[in-house]
Structure formats: structure tokens, C-alpha cells
Design a protein around this motif. Structure first.
Motif, PDB file in Angstrom:
ATOM      1  N   SER A 254       0.841  -1.198   0.000  1.00  0.00           N
ATOM      2  CA  SER A 254       0.000   0.000   0.000  1.00  0.00           C
ATOM      3  C   SER A 254       0.880   1.254   0.000  1.00  0.00           C
ATOM      4  O   SER A 254       0.521   2.279  -0.570  1.00  0.00           O
ATOM      5  CB  SER A 254      -0.896   0.026   1.234  1.00  0.00           C
TER       6      SER A 254
ATOM      7  N   GLY B 158       8.716  -7.993   2.768  1.00  0.00           N
ATOM      8  CA  GLY B 158       9.524  -7.832   3.975  1.00  0.00           C
ATOM      9  C   GLY B 158       8.846  -8.512   5.158  1.00  0.00           C
ATOM     10  O   GLY B 158       7.623  -8.540   5.234  1.00  0.00           O
TER      11      GLY B 158
ATOM     12  N   TYR C  70      14.913  -0.885  11.380  1.00  0.00           N
ATOM     13  CA  TYR C  70      13.657  -0.441  10.755  1.00  0.00           C
ATOM     14  C   TYR C  70      12.457  -1.293  11.147  1.00  0.00           C
ATOM     15  O   TYR C  70      11.346  -1.051  10.689  1.00  0.00           O
ATOM     16  CB  TYR C  70      13.794  -0.467   9.225  1.00  0.00           C
TER      17      TYR C  70
ATOM     18  N   ILE D 179       9.145   0.247  12.321  1.00  0.00           N
ATOM     19  CA  ILE D 179       8.448   1.236  11.471  1.00  0.00           C
ATOM     20  C   ILE D 179       7.269   0.597  10.747  1.00  0.00           C
ATOM     21  O   ILE D 179       7.422  -0.433  10.094  1.00  0.00           O
ATOM     22  CB  ILE D 179       9.414   1.840  10.424  1.00  0.00           C
TER      23      ILE D 179
END
Ligand code: ADP
Length: 152
Positions: free
Chosen positions: A12, A91, A126, A129
């Protein structure tokens, strides 16, 4: 000549974050080209404008020819066929991502047997996040610049 290895990176991307950027950069070590595919349904409202996001993603990669940014409103498996892409890049941050990604990968394999989903484990810096948290911080006027690979 061997065919270039093309991977789709669907999502998205509302917004595209440093976590996403990291997956794309690492994906480019494995594939000749990564196509960032922003799933978009005109009936579904986004928080960040889609055209702005396309522009910002291209900017983040210095308009590199190794990446492409497209929007789509179709099955990812169908899009892969159209792009002659044999790989889907995703991911994985945690077990919640895994549960969800596992199901999607199984379905995609049934829809397009030529498609392999390749998972990259998120770089630890990361892993926290998420686009939804960034939207929340932005909505209440918090500083989101540390999490984005571009200036809004
Ligand atoms: P979706 O709505 O399909 O989950 P997202 O834009 O949230 O789309 O994410 C796209 C892909 O990027 C997914 O594979 C997701 O797991 C991965 N991803 C999201 N946030 C991060 C992050 N911080 N680090 C690495 N991968 C991430």
C-alpha cells in the motif's frame, strides 16, 4: 542473452518508509529490477496522495532505472504476468507479518505457479516502522521525517 530478473514489490505504501526502502535496496542486490507496485482502489481512501507518493519514491531512488513505480488495481499474480516478473519481494518484521505473508504467498502460488515469493527479514533498525504508525504520528502533527527516505 539471459532474461533480466524482475521482482515486484507490492504494497500500500501509505506512506513508503525507510523500512520499505531498505527492502528495495537489498532486493536490488538480488534482482536486476524492482517494480514498486502501489495497490490502489479508487474507492478506498488513502492518507497520503498517491501521485505525491510516486514522485517521492522516485526521488528517494534518484530516479534510478533499476526501479519502477506503478499503481495497480488487480491481482498481484496477474500483474506479475504482465511484467514478466517471476519474483515477489516482501519484507518480514515479525511473526504477525509471517502469518499474514504465509497465507498470501500460498494463494499467489496457486494463482501463478511461476511466481516465487522472496522474503527479506527486516533490518533491526527499521523493524518498528509501520505505515499505520506513521499516519497516526503525522495526523497529530508529530515529526515523521526520521522514518521516511524523503522530505514530505
Ligand atoms: P501491505 O498493505 O501489503 O501490507 P505495506 O505497504 O504495509 O503493504 O507493506 C509492503 C511490504 O513491506 C510488506 O511485505 C511488509 O511486510 C513490508 N514492510 C512494511 N514495513 C516494513 C519495514 N519497516 N521493514 C521492512 N519491511 C516492511
Amino acid at each position: 542473452m539471459t532474461e533480466p530478473k524482475v521482482a515486484l514489490f507490492p504494497g500500500s505504501f501509505d506512506p513508503f518508509t525507510k523500512g520499505h526502502e531498505d527492502i528495495v535496496k537489498r532486493g536490488l542486490q538480488l534482482f536486476d529490477k524492482v517494480v514498486i507496485c502501489i495497490g490502489h482502489n479508487s474507492q478506498k481512501k488513502r492518507y497520503f496522495d498517491i501521485d505525491l507518493m510516486i514522485e517521492k519514491i522516485k526521488e528517494a531512488f534518484d530516479n534510478s532505472g533499476a526501479i519502477e513505480v506503478v499503481t495497480y488495481n488487480d491481482l498481484t499474480a496477474t500483474l506479475a504476468r504482465n511484467y514478466n516478473a517471476k519474483y515477489l519481494l516482501r519484507g518480514l518484521r515479525n511473526t504477525t507479518d509471517f502469518e499474514y505473508e504465509n497465507s498470501i504467498a500460498q494463494v499467489n502460488k496457486r494463482l501463478n505457479v511461476d511466481l516465487e515469493t522472496v522474503f527479506l527479514i527486516t533490518s533491526p533498525e527499521y523493524a518498528f516502522i509501520s505505515s499505520s504508525i506513521i499516519r497516526e504520528v503525522h495526523r497529530y502533527e508529530g515529526d515523521v521525517t526520521p522514518y521516511l527516505p524523503y522530505r514530505l
